[in-house]
Motif scaffolding. Structure first.
Motif, PDB file in Angstrom:
ATOM      1  N   ILE A 247       0.847  -1.189   0.000  1.00  0.00           N
ATOM      2  CA  ILE A 247       0.000   0.000   0.000  1.00  0.00           C
ATOM      3  C   ILE A 247       0.883   1.239   0.000  1.00  0.00           C
ATOM      4  CG2 ILE A 247      -1.757   1.251   1.325  1.00  0.00           C
ATOM      5  CD1 ILE A 247      -2.444  -1.554   2.548  1.00  0.00           C
TER       6      ILE A 247
ATOM      7  N   GLU B 159       3.478   1.830  -1.584  1.00  0.00           N
ATOM      8  CA  GLU B 159       3.869   2.245  -2.933  1.00  0.00           C
ATOM      9  C   GLU B 159       2.843   3.227  -3.512  1.00  0.00           C
ATOM     10  OE1 GLU B 159       6.437   0.754  -5.002  1.00  0.00           O
ATOM     11  OE2 GLU B 159       7.250  -0.379  -3.325  1.00  0.00           O
ATOM     12  N   VAL B 160       1.583   2.978  -3.180  1.00  0.00           N
ATOM     13  CA  VAL B 160       0.513   3.834  -3.694  1.00  0.00           C
ATOM     14  C   VAL B 160       0.499   5.165  -2.935  1.00  0.00           C
ATOM     15  CG1 VAL B 160      -1.954   3.980  -4.146  1.00  0.00           C
ATOM     16  CG2 VAL B 160      -0.807   1.770  -4.234  1.00  0.00           C
ATOM     17  N   ILE B 161       0.568   5.082  -1.604  1.00  0.00           N
ATOM     18  CA  ILE B 161       0.486   6.304  -0.794  1.00  0.00           C
ATOM     19  C   ILE B 161       1.696   7.193  -1.053  1.00  0.00           C
ATOM     20  CG2 ILE B 161       0.275   7.205   1.548  1.00  0.00           C
ATOM     21  CD1 ILE B 161      -0.890   4.626   2.398  1.00  0.00           C
ATOM     22  N   ASN B 162       2.848   6.526  -1.269  1.00  0.00           N
ATOM     23  CA  ASN B 162       4.095   7.252  -1.469  1.00  0.00           C
ATOM     24  C   ASN B 162       4.030   8.202  -2.658  1.00  0.00           C
ATOM     25  OD1 ASN B 162       6.660   7.860  -0.739  1.00  0.00           O
ATOM     26  ND2 ASN B 162       7.528   5.874  -1.198  1.00  0.00           N
ATOM     27  N   SER B 163       3.163   7.893  -3.629  1.00  0.00           N
ATOM     28  CA  SER B 163       3.055   8.780  -4.782  1.00  0.00           C
ATOM     29  C   SER B 163       2.058   9.902  -4.518  1.00  0.00           C
ATOM     30  CB  SER B 163       2.635   7.995  -6.027  1.00  0.00           C
ATOM     31  OG  SER B 163       1.323   7.525  -5.887  1.00  0.00           O
ATOM     32  N   SER B 164       1.429   9.874  -3.333  1.00  0.00           N
ATOM     33  CA  SER B 164       0.478  10.930  -2.989  1.00  0.00           C
ATOM     34  C   SER B 164       0.988  11.849  -1.886  1.00  0.00           C
ATOM     35  CB  SER B 164      -0.847  10.318  -2.526  1.00  0.00           C
ATOM     36  OG  SER B 164      -1.389   9.503  -3.524  1.00  0.00           O
TER      37      SER B 164
ATOM     38  N   LYS C 290      -5.097  12.847  -2.714  1.00  0.00           N
ATOM     39  CA  LYS C 290      -4.755  13.554  -3.946  1.00  0.00           C
ATOM     40  C   LYS C 290      -5.412  14.926  -3.990  1.00  0.00           C
ATOM     41  CE  LYS C 290      -2.223  10.579  -6.326  1.00  0.00           C
ATOM     42  NZ  LYS C 290      -0.823  10.879  -6.668  1.00  0.00           N
TER      43      LYS C 290
ATOM     44  N   GLY D 218      -1.145  -2.461  -3.559  1.00  0.00           N
ATOM     45  CA  GLY D 218      -2.026  -3.150  -2.631  1.00  0.00           C
ATOM     46  C   GLY D 218      -3.009  -2.206  -1.985  1.00  0.00           C
TER      47      GLY D 218
END
Lengths: 431, 306
Positions: free
Chosen positions: A213, A215-220, B101, B83
């Motif tokens: 997860i 990886e996803v949050i890190n781009s936000s 975002k 994930g």
């Protein structure tokens, strides 16, 4: 979007999902029950075994001055017997008798009594026999020596020590013992909370890493925002839980107190020095003095400060590993300074103003536990409180800075479990 | 307008140069293929674009501006390794990712519902991720990265976990986004999808650029095209071609290796003089072949240097 908004978003998500979880609701309810059980059960067990009536003790009183007093004292246990010693021995072996007491006719002169037991069975009742017979024998001896009955009463009355604390507001009852225990409890609670919530932060970080997860949050959001949002959110859960417990505690003591006062008359209150009665929660079987508000402030401050120090370090460890089992070894440098204060606690509470206590309470990693305990137990000089607050806050910022360097590298690293050397390298390399 | 401009970017980890002086740019409304074998440096490039870390040298501009704290909100990024929170409800996660975002809770909620509907996942709002199949979870994951409807998106292996029907659904969504003028980086090993979707490609190997440009041009000029010609007639024109170039020959069909299109035109002219042409086709090498050729050539070079 401003940075603070992202921290706020992460924090509120962490807070809300956790507060809504079954785990939170269960632990909030179960922990006080568990704690109360921990306090009450040993007391119950002790008092239960004290009043135990199962023991059957025969008394052969050749002096015939003791047995009546014994039976008067505990008719369920003791009974007069005219059987022979051999007969009673047989009964013990048969299990019909737990013990028997042989009081010789010269008990007043020699002061010797014999108890026959099958062995074992505890020393509780032997101490009891000792005390009752000693009292009787002493009284008889004094009477025989021609001492006035009044004098004997004076001698037997015993002494209660009441300690009175002198303060600027006047004298009041001293609760040193209570505050020592209370300080110990608060210190232990901070230890427990820091450990528990620190581990929750660590597990949260590991879960996000294992499930990718992060990886996803890190781009936000920036790693610092993610880490701090998580720490704030989970800290909020901890604070809410503590508040619920404190409110419950106060509610229970107040409600319990007012109910109890309907039944229990407490003459001691009126005879107490002025100032003491007003600061007391009435009606409990034992007195609870009102806890100074400063102690609660210290408790909340040191809980939060300690939580930030340890949870940031726990987050760093969590970021560095791929699974919880790997965290064991890296956790060591964090759990050691958590456990050390608990080991020193008895010594510190025995002398909360001593050098050991002062020194340990000023070490920032120990302050949350030890300084809180000391503030509850004694009057800590202001400079010491100020020094520990400054040192703790300094350490807090240092730990967060240090942890965030490891965290930002750690969350991107998979594979081999890093060594301490590598962690330090991450800190140095992170810009 | 250039949506992304990567200018001579280098990133070093310890002694290892993950990305070495890489430059490329993407025009608005294009689908851009970012290709390369595993460990080539693709993820490192993407992480620099998404500002997860900064390049050691060079610069990256998004919509003409240097990367700043705002750029993360302008990008939608679907990482290869991804994930979701297993125990959290679909709608709650989507709201969370949307808010991260920069959307409000309300906006995030509305868009989450819109997109769930669009990917055929309506009715899943209150399910927990652990109750969903892998394909279903991948749909939710996809929605989570485009929820804020950014104008620039990066998809790393977006098709993994999808069956062919859902992959087709995804392709259609990507094409729809492109038609709306949105810009997409597509990083995948599925060359078939790249050929189908991408306008331009960039290929990286061992941290260095090996291909960059328009996909059609690259294939055309790759120099390994085959000409297939079928004819009725004497076949005399074949005598002018070096036997090495003729891969396959039968009564009225020949397969000829050519290096450029002019060569093909010349052969056609010669053939048409005394033959009746029934088929004339210049076969471009599949991207797959180009990919393998380049990686193997690089490996050979590396071995020689060693």
């Amino acid at each position: 979007m401003k940075q603070s908004n992202k921290i706020w978003t992460i924090m509120s998500f962490e807070f809300i999902t956790r507060v809504k979880s079954k785990g939170f609701i269960i632990s909030t309810i179960l922990a006080p029950i568990f704690l109360i059980a921990l306090i009450i059960i040993p007391g119950l067990v002790a008092s239960f075994s004290m009043n135990e009536t199962s023991k059957h003790i025969a008394v052969i009183d050749q002096s015939s001055i003791v047995v009546d007093k014994l039976i008067q004292d505990d008719a369920k246990t003791f009974f007069k017997s005219n059987s022979s010693v051999d007969e009673l021995k047989k009964q013990i072996l048969n299990g019909k008798l737990d013990a028997f007491l042989l009081i010789p006719s010269d008990v007043l002169q020699k002061g010797e009594v014999t108890v026959f037991t099958p062995g074992g069975g505890g020393i509780g009742y032997i101490e009891k026999i000792d005390k009752i017979i000693s009292d009787i024998v002493r009284e008889k001896r004094l009477l025989n020596a021609g001492v006035d009955k009044k004098v004997i009463n004076i001698v037997e009355q015993g002494i209660d020590i009441k300690s009175i604390k002198v303060t600027a507001e006047g004298t009041q009852k001293d609760y040193t013992e209570f505050f020592s225990i209370f300080g110990y409890m608060l210190g232990f609670m901070i230890y427990f909370l820091m450990f528990m919530y620190g581990a929750i932060v660590m597990r949260g970080v590991i879960t996000e890493k294992v499930n990718r997860i992060i990886e996803v949050i890190n781009s936000s959001a920036r790693p610092m925002e993610i880490m701090m949002g998580k720490i704030f959110g989970i800290g909020g859960v901890g604070l809410l839980q503590v508040l619920i417990w404190v409110i419950l505690l106060v509610a229970v003591t107040v409600a319990g107190g007012s109910i109890a006062t309907m039944f229990i008359h407490q003459p001691s209150l009126s005879s107490m020095p002025q100032g003491a009665a007003a600061t007391q929660i009435k009606g409990l079987p034992f007195d609870i003095p009102q806890i100074p508000i400063g102690v609660w402030f210290a408790f909340v401050f040191f809980f939060l400060a300690g939580y930030f120090i340890y949870s940031s370090l726990f987050a760093a460890v969590g970021s560095a590993v791929d699974q919880e089992e790997d965290a064991q070894q890296l956790q060591m440098p964090i759990t050691m300074p958590l456990i050390i204060p608990i080991l020193f606690m008895p010594a510190i509470m025995a002398n909360p103003d001593g050098t050991l206590a002062i020194v340990l309470s000023l070490i920032p990693f120990f302050s949350p536990i030890i300084m809180t305990a000391r503030i509850a137990a004694t009057s800590v000089p202001l400079w010491q409180i100020a020094a520990s607050v400054v040192l703790t806050l300094g350490t807090l910022f240092l730990c967060i800075w240090f942890a965030s360097k490891i965290y930002r590298t750690g969350i991107l690293m998979y594979g081999k479990k890093p060594s301490f050397k590598e962690l330090i390298k991450w800190v140095r390399l992170a810009k | 307008m250039k949506v992304l401009d990567v200018n001579s970017v280098t990133k070093v980890f310890g002694n290892y140069k993950a990305v070495d002086k890489v430059s490329f740019s993407i025009e608005e409304g294009k689908i851009f293929g970012l290709l390369g074998p595993n460990g080539a440096g693709k993820t490192t490039i993407i992480r620099m674009i998404t500002n997860i870390f900064a390049p050691d040298e060079g610069s990256i501009k998004i919509f003409g501006e240097d990367i700043n704290s705002n750029s993360k909100n302008q990008i939608g990024y679907l990482p290869e390794e991804r994930g979701l929170y297993k125990k959290t409800k679909v709608i709650e996660q989507l709201e969370y990712f949307g808010r991260l975002k920069g959307l409000t809770r309300n906006e995030a909620h509305k868009k989450a519902r819109y997109w769930l509907e669009k990917v055929g996942a309506n009715g899943w709002e209150n399910k927990k991720i652990q109750e969903l199949s892998k394909g279903m979870a991948q749909k939710v994951q996809f929605v989570s990265t485009i929820l804020h409807e950014p104008n620039f998106m990066i998809f790393d292996e977006p098709f993994s976990g999808f069956d062919p029907i859902n992959a087709e659904l995804l392709i259609n969504i990507l094409l729809e986004m492109k038609s709306q003028g949105k810009t997409i980086i597509l990083s995948t090993h599925q060359m078939y999808q790249v050929e189908k979707l991408c306008d331009d490609i960039f290929m990286i190997n061992k941290g260095k650029q090996v291909l960059n440009g328009n996909l059609r041009e690259i294939k055309k000029n790759y120099g390994k095209n085959n000409l297939i010609i079928e004819f009725e007639g004497n076949g005399n024109f074949l005598r002018n071609i070096s036997p090495n170039q003729i891969i396959d020959y039968s009564e009225n069909r020949a397969e000829i290796k050519i290096t450029n299109y002019d060569e093909a035109q010349q052969i056609l002219k010669n053939a048409i003089a005394d033959n009746h042409i029934t088929r004339f086709e210049v076969e471009e090498p599949p991207l797959n072949q180009i990919f393998i050729d380049i990686v193997e050539k690089n490996r050979d070079e590396y071995e020689t240097v060693k």
